[in-house]
Enzyme design. Structure first.
Site, PDB file in Angstrom:
ATOM      1  N   ILE A   1       4.064  -3.248  -3.117  1.00  0.00           N
ATOM      2  CA  ILE A   1       2.724  -3.793  -2.932  1.00  0.00           C
ATOM      3  C   ILE A   1       1.979  -3.906  -4.245  1.00  0.00           C
ATOM      4  CG2 ILE A   1       0.442  -3.229  -1.996  1.00  0.00           C
ATOM      5  CD1 ILE A   1       1.780  -2.336   0.550  1.00  0.00           C
TER       6      ILE A   1
ATOM      7  N   TYR B   1       3.024  14.113   2.789  1.00  0.00           N
ATOM      8  CA  TYR B   1       2.561  12.734   2.610  1.00  0.00           C
ATOM      9  C   TYR B   1       1.317  12.469   3.454  1.00  0.00           C
ATOM     10  CZ  TYR B   1       2.671   7.610   2.514  1.00  0.00           C
ATOM     11  OH  TYR B   1       2.335   6.286   2.370  1.00  0.00           O
TER      12      TYR B   1
ATOM     13  N   LYS C   1      -2.540  11.408   2.129  1.00  0.00           N
ATOM     14  CA  LYS C   1      -3.235  10.183   2.527  1.00  0.00           C
ATOM     15  C   LYS C   1      -4.507  10.499   3.312  1.00  0.00           C
ATOM     16  CE  LYS C   1      -0.585   7.145   0.598  1.00  0.00           C
ATOM     17  NZ  LYS C   1      -1.087   6.300  -0.519  1.00  0.00           N
TER      18      LYS C   1
END
Length: 274
Positions: A21, A172, A176
Site C-alpha cells: 500500500i 498486532y 493497531k
C-alpha cells in the site's frame, strides 16, 4: 486508475513505501504537484522503491528519500529532524509502515516488543516530532493505516512488551488499537490545526495477509481506500475510524477520553518525549 489531482502543490510523507500500500499510495500521490517524501527502513530498500516509482512515471524531481528503521527511536528522531529541516511545512503524513510481527517475541534495541514499536510507538514519535511542520499550514492531515483487527485488541497497560505472554496476532491487534486511539487523541489535541483519521484499507494481498484467511483484494484497491482520505478537501470525521471508505465504529476504548490521555502520557514516556 487516475492520479490524485490537486489545485495547489503540497508535500506528503508516506512511510513504508518499499512495497504494498505504501508504494501504491506514493505512486498515486506523485502526480507532478505533490512532493512525496518516501520513507523506507533502509537505503537499499528506499532506492529500489524510488527507482520503481520513476519507472512507473513518477517525476524524480518530486521524490525525496528518507531512511529510518522504526525499530530504532534514534533513527526515527534523526529522520524527523531531517524532514522538518528540509520541509518546514508538511501537508500530509501517511503512517503506513507496519509489521505483522515475528513468530516469537522479539524486542527492539529500545527494549520494546517489535510489533508495538514499529506499528505504534514509532508513528506516535514521528508524528509528535513533526508537529510544527504538520500544523504550520492549518489544513494538513494525518492518515493512520489501521486494521479491523484492532477491534479484537486490548491495551496491556502493565505489559506492552508482551513479556508475560506473546502471540503475534494479539500483538498486532494491540498495536493497531493503540494507533486508532492515538488518531482520535491527535485530532482532539490539534484543536483544528490539522485533521487526523485512521483507516482499515481492506484485507489486502501482501505481507500481512498471514494474519487473515488466504483471501484479499489487490493492493491498488487498498491504496485507493487510503488515498480517498488523503485529499484534505475531502470532509472527514476528525479523529474518526474508516472501514475502507465508510465511517465505522471502532473499538470502545477509542472513545474513552481517560484511556486516550493515559495512552498519550505513557507513549510520551516510552518514546522518551516525556
Amino acid at each position: 486508475m487516475s492520479h490524485i489531482r490537486l489545485s495547489t502543490p503540497r508535500t506528503a510523507l508516506v512511510t513504508g513505501v518499499g512495497e504494498g500500500i505504501g508504494f501504491e499510495v506514493a505512486r498515486r500521490l506523485a502526480d507532478g504537484r505533490t512532493t512525496v517524501l518516501v520513507h523506507a527502513p533502509s537505503t537499499a530498500c528506499g532506492e529500489h522503491a524510488v527507482s520503481r516509482l520513476v519507472a512507473q512515471g513518477a517525476d524524480p524531481g518530486r521524490l525525496r528519500l528518507f531512511v529510518a528503521d522504526f525499530a530504532s527511536f534514534g533513527q526515527v528522531v534523526a529522520m524527523a529532524t531531517e524532514v522538518a529541516s528540509a520541509h518546514p511545512r508538511l501537508d500530509l503524513l501517511v503512517n503506513n509502515a507496519a509489521t505483522a510481527g515475528a513468530a516469537t517475541r522479539t524486542t527492539t534495541p529500545d527494549g520494546h516488543e517489535l510489533t508495538f514499536q514499529i506499528n505504534y510507538l514509532a508513528p506516535y514519535l514521528l508524528t509528535r516530532l513533526l508537529w510544527e511542520s504538520l500544523t504550520r499550514s492549518g489544513h494538513s492531515r494525518v492518515v493512520n493505516v489501521s486494521s479491523n483487527l484492532h477491534r479484537s485488541g486490548r491495551l496491556r497497560w502493565g505489559d506492552f512488551t508482551s513479556a508475560a505472554r506473546y502471540n503475534a496476532t494479539a500483538a498486532y491487534a494491540q498495536s493497531k488499537l493503540a494507533l486508532t486511539v492515538f488518531t482520535r487523541t491527535l485530532a482532539e489535541q490539534a484543536q483544528g490545526r490539522l485533521s487526523a483519521v485512521s483507516v482499515h484499507p481492506g484485507v489486502v494481498r501482501g505481507g500481512l495477509m498471514r494474519l487473515y484467511a488466504p483471501i484479499g483484494v489487490p493492493v491498488a484497491d487498498g491504496a485507493e481506500n487510503v488515498l480517498n482520505l488523503c485529499d484534505t478537501s475531502t470532509p472527514v470525521d476528525h479523529g474518526g475510524y474508516y472501514d475502507q471508505r465508510a465511517p465505522a465504529r471502532a473499538h470502545p476504548l477509542v472513545y474513552d477520553h481517560r484511556v486516550a490521555l493515559r495512552l498519550w502520557r505513557i507513549s510520551a514516556r516510552l518514546t522518551t518525549l516525556d
